[in-house]
Design an enzyme around this catalytic site. Sequence first.
Site, PDB file in Angstrom:
ATOM      1  N   ARG A   1       0.841  -1.213   0.000  1.00 37.50           N
ATOM      2  CA  ARG A   1       0.000   0.000   0.000  1.00 37.50           C
ATOM      3  C   ARG A   1       0.875   1.261   0.000  1.00 37.50           C
ATOM      4  O   ARG A   1       0.578   2.234  -0.696  1.00 37.50           O
ATOM      5  CB  ARG A   1      -0.940  -0.017   1.206  1.00 37.50           C
TER       6      ARG A   1
ATOM      7  N   LYS B   1      -2.465   6.999   1.349  1.00 43.86           N
ATOM      8  CA  LYS B   1      -2.345   7.265   2.789  1.00 43.86           C
ATOM      9  C   LYS B   1      -1.311   8.371   2.960  1.00 43.86           C
ATOM     10  O   LYS B   1      -0.119   8.113   3.188  1.00 43.86           O
ATOM     11  CB  LYS B   1      -1.948   5.967   3.521  1.00 43.86           C
TER      12      LYS B   1
ATOM     13  N   GLU C   1     -15.886   6.517   6.038  1.00 43.56           N
ATOM     14  CA  GLU C   1     -15.102   5.855   7.092  1.00 43.56           C
ATOM     15  C   GLU C   1     -14.984   6.820   8.252  1.00 43.56           C
ATOM     16  O   GLU C   1     -15.535   7.920   8.204  1.00 43.56           O
ATOM     17  CB  GLU C   1     -13.718   5.471   6.542  1.00 43.56           C
TER      18      GLU C   1
END
Length: 283
Positions: A50, A149, A182
């Site tokens: 990721r 991220k 989220e």
Amino acid sequence: MKIYIDGGFFDREEAKISVFDHGLLYGDGIFEGIRLYGGKIYKLQEHISRLFQSARALNLSIPMDEDGMCRAVQETVDRNEKTDAYIRLVVTRGKGNLGIDPSSCPVPSVIIIVDDISMYPRELYEKGIPVITAGTRRLSPDIFDPRVKSLNYLTNIMAKMEARAAGCLEAVLLNRDGYVTECTADNIFIIREGKLITPAPWLGILEGVTRASVLELAGELGISYEESTLTRYDLYIADECFLTGTGAEIIPVVTIDSRPVGNGSPGDLTLSLREAFTKKVYA
Ligand code: PMP
């Protein structure tokens, strides 16, 4: 504590980066939070993949390959001699000049910190937590995809402040269209009539490693699941709700905007998923 910075190891007081680093000046960088359980790094490869995907999206050239990064994380863990810990891996654009142009930053910086974990207080895993839906919206994927991220967490921080002001620890962010995405640092799941439902990635979420573990566990436990769209109404009529994240693991939610979830205590499926998750991380 030994902190890795660009190939060297430094004590906490000596671990410093430049004030000209674009990670600090512009939030130009990415990170991962990883857990060490019983001396083993949980899902290291998934986190590193990721990280490298986030880097590709930002055209950030990490100065090592995925294997090298795994070795650097493992070496930092070894030097810190902990068996249970939280690992923070940060890659910044590196040192440059005061303009935003990343071409002034020749070499990205890699930082690895291994520290004690700060999860929610233990009793909240038994009791569950209250959450609110925040007025702050999640960034839309057409503006900046939350699958990256990145070091830009200001919308998450704004929502966290809303949660704290409402006496809660977490807030649910909706996207521009009003669909549930989220929480500020966790993914969200509901259970309705025995089915597990979580927002689909295209709605604008980070594709959590813990979220993936929970979907895998649901498959193993024979719980049907769906990645779908949810509105606040779906949250309000849910039978169960829980949040997932590397730090939080699986934490039950017992009220949403003051409405009790189910009977107002952690649900049975939530608790069995949590039990299965705890077994998995130590397996
Ligand atoms: N969403 C956001 C915004 C996050 O920062 C995180 C990580 N704390 C998560 C979800 C959960 O992801 P993971 O399970 O990979 O920790």
